[in-house]
Design a protein around this motif. Structure first.
Motif, PDB file in Angstrom:
ATOM      1  N   GLN A 145      -8.971   2.757   2.524  1.00  0.00           N
ATOM      2  CA  GLN A 145      -8.722   2.883   3.904  1.00  0.00           C
ATOM      3  C   GLN A 145      -6.962   2.919   4.069  1.00  0.00           C
ATOM      4  O   GLN A 145      -6.764   3.226   5.243  1.00  0.00           O
ATOM      5  CB  GLN A 145      -9.321   2.068   4.572  1.00  0.00           C
ATOM      6  N   GLU A 146      -6.259   2.396   3.415  1.00  0.00           N
ATOM      7  CA  GLU A 146      -4.904   2.197   3.635  1.00  0.00           C
ATOM      8  C   GLU A 146      -4.039   3.148   3.181  1.00  0.00           C
ATOM      9  O   GLU A 146      -3.133   3.814   3.692  1.00  0.00           O
ATOM     10  CB  GLU A 146      -4.260   0.808   3.244  1.00  0.00           C
ATOM     11  N   TYR A 157      -9.486  -5.017   6.594  1.00  0.00           N
ATOM     12  CA  TYR A 157     -10.402  -3.931   5.511  1.00  0.00           C
ATOM     13  C   TYR A 157     -11.761  -3.886   5.609  1.00  0.00           C
ATOM     14  O   TYR A 157     -12.247  -3.428   4.680  1.00  0.00           O
ATOM     15  CB  TYR A 157      -9.735  -4.572   4.278  1.00  0.00           C
ATOM     16  N   ALA A 190      -9.933  -1.418   0.472  1.00  0.00           N
ATOM     17  CA  ALA A 190      -8.619  -1.757   1.140  1.00  0.00           C
ATOM     18  C   ALA A 190      -7.607  -0.500   0.640  1.00  0.00           C
ATOM     19  O   ALA A 190      -7.145  -0.005   1.412  1.00  0.00           O
ATOM     20  CB  ALA A 190      -7.924  -3.105   0.677  1.00  0.00           C
ATOM     21  N   SER A 200     -15.861  -8.081   4.010  1.00  0.00           N
ATOM     22  CA  SER A 200     -14.747  -7.352   4.616  1.00  0.00           C
ATOM     23  C   SER A 200     -15.099  -7.256   6.263  1.00  0.00           C
ATOM     24  O   SER A 200     -13.903  -7.000   6.906  1.00  0.00           O
ATOM     25  CB  SER A 200     -14.659  -6.121   3.754  1.00  0.00           C
ATOM     26  N   TYR A 208       0.976  -1.235  -0.002  1.00  0.00           N
ATOM     27  CA  TYR A 208      -0.080  -0.013   0.127  1.00  0.00           C
ATOM     28  C   TYR A 208       0.953   1.200  -0.003  1.00  0.00           C
ATOM     29  O   TYR A 208       0.400   2.283  -0.502  1.00  0.00           O
ATOM     30  CB  TYR A 208      -0.903  -0.049   1.159  1.00  0.00           C
TER      31      TYR A 208
END
Length: 306
Positions: free
Chosen positions: A120-121, A195, A117, A190, A95
């Motif tokens: 949010q990362e 995530y 994912a 999820s 990421y």
């Protein structure tokens, strides 16, 4: 949030297949549309691979994803198709590589897990829109679906109203929040992972395909018990294609299921949006501010590129 840079004619689009094997004939047909937009095409090394129900091994699908984000000659990444498999590689994605090389990332359906994912990362805005082999390369690909790609070339506010499709109010209200979500089954999957979709104060968008009402019931029930529905500032209900009973047993209708779980929320909930496994397919950026209103029956979305 990080807005990716807008495209211009002459830019290059990287094509990957992070889930199931795409239809290669339809994929080839889709390239003419990209060329009409003035874009060049760079195909991932493993897009034609087949490993059971996956488009190559996890390692090779992950390698294509990493290669396209790290390649300075690639300005955007569009997924060839969905199906199944993106959750298998989510925990192995670099990421920091994506955050340091932000660019347009486009797809939907199983790609939902990657949208969540990645956002949010890394805080990168990504795009929920038609994929090349699954949609663009088919004869039924409609003009509105084509026009939605233009949002990648110039920052533009998107407006969805009943001029596009009839909308029905499930719960009254008017709220603003980051637009998140995607395919309901991938959102459900999820839950309990690193995530897990964050819906706190956000506008939650949901859609799905080939899920009978009892399956939609089960997924919404899990989101309710996990507090995801109550935390959302509002809910945008997209297209639920083929959401009909699969046998002759008694069943609730999809509308009854939606009313049960969403009708009592103290936030705006509207259904009927042509977003999902449908034509036309109204493409949307995920992670940007949006406003949902039952008063005007509208969804207004801020630009997804800079």
């Amino acid at each position: 949030m990080i807005l990716p840079k807008k495209l211009k004619r002459g830019d290059t689009v990287g094509i990957i297949a992070p889930a199931s094997p795409p239809n290669q004939e339809n994929l080839e047909k889709s390239f003419s549309f990209l060329k009409e937009l003035g874009l060049n095409v760079k195909i991932g090394s493993h897009v034609k691979e087949v490993y059971g129900y996956l488009a190559g091994t996890d390692e090779n699908r992950l390698r294509d994803l990493h290669t396209m984000f790290s390649d300075p000659s690639v300005d955007a990444i569009i997924c060839a198709g969905g199906g199944y498999g993106t959750a298998r590689i989510a925990a192995h994605i670099d990421y920091s590589l994506i955050k340091n090389n932000p660019k347009i990332f486009w797809g939907y359906s199983d790609i939902t897990f990657l949208h969540t994912a990645i956002r949010q990362e890394t805080e990168l805005v990504t795009f929920h829109g038609p994929m090349l082999a699954s949609d663009v390369g088919k004869e039924e690909f409609q003009d509105l679906s084509k026009k939605m790609f233009l949002q990648l070339f110039e920052p533009k506010e998107l407006h969805y109203s009943e001029q596009i499709s009839p909308l029905e109010v499930i719960s009254e209200g008017e709220r603003t929040g980051d637009l998140v979500g995607g395919n309901l089954s991938l959102i459900q999957s999820s839950i309990g992972t690193p995530y897990e979709l964050d819906t706190e104060g956000k506008l939650l968008f949901i859609e799905d395909i080939d899920e009978p009402p009892y399956r939609v019931d089960g997924m919404l029930n899990q989101l309710l018990m996990a507090g995801k529905l109550q935390a959302a500032a509002g809910i945008v209900v997209g297209d639920f294609k083929n959401a009909v009973p699969t046998n002759n047993k008694p069943s609730l209708s999809l509308d009854e299921v939606l009313e049960h779980y969403l009708g009592g929320l103290q936030t705006p909930v509207l259904k009927g949006f042509k977003i999902g496994h449908c034509e036309p397919h109204f493409s949307i950026p995920l992670g940007v501010k949006a406003r949902l209103s039952s008063k005007t029956k509208s969804l207004t979305i801020m630009p997804g590129v800079q």
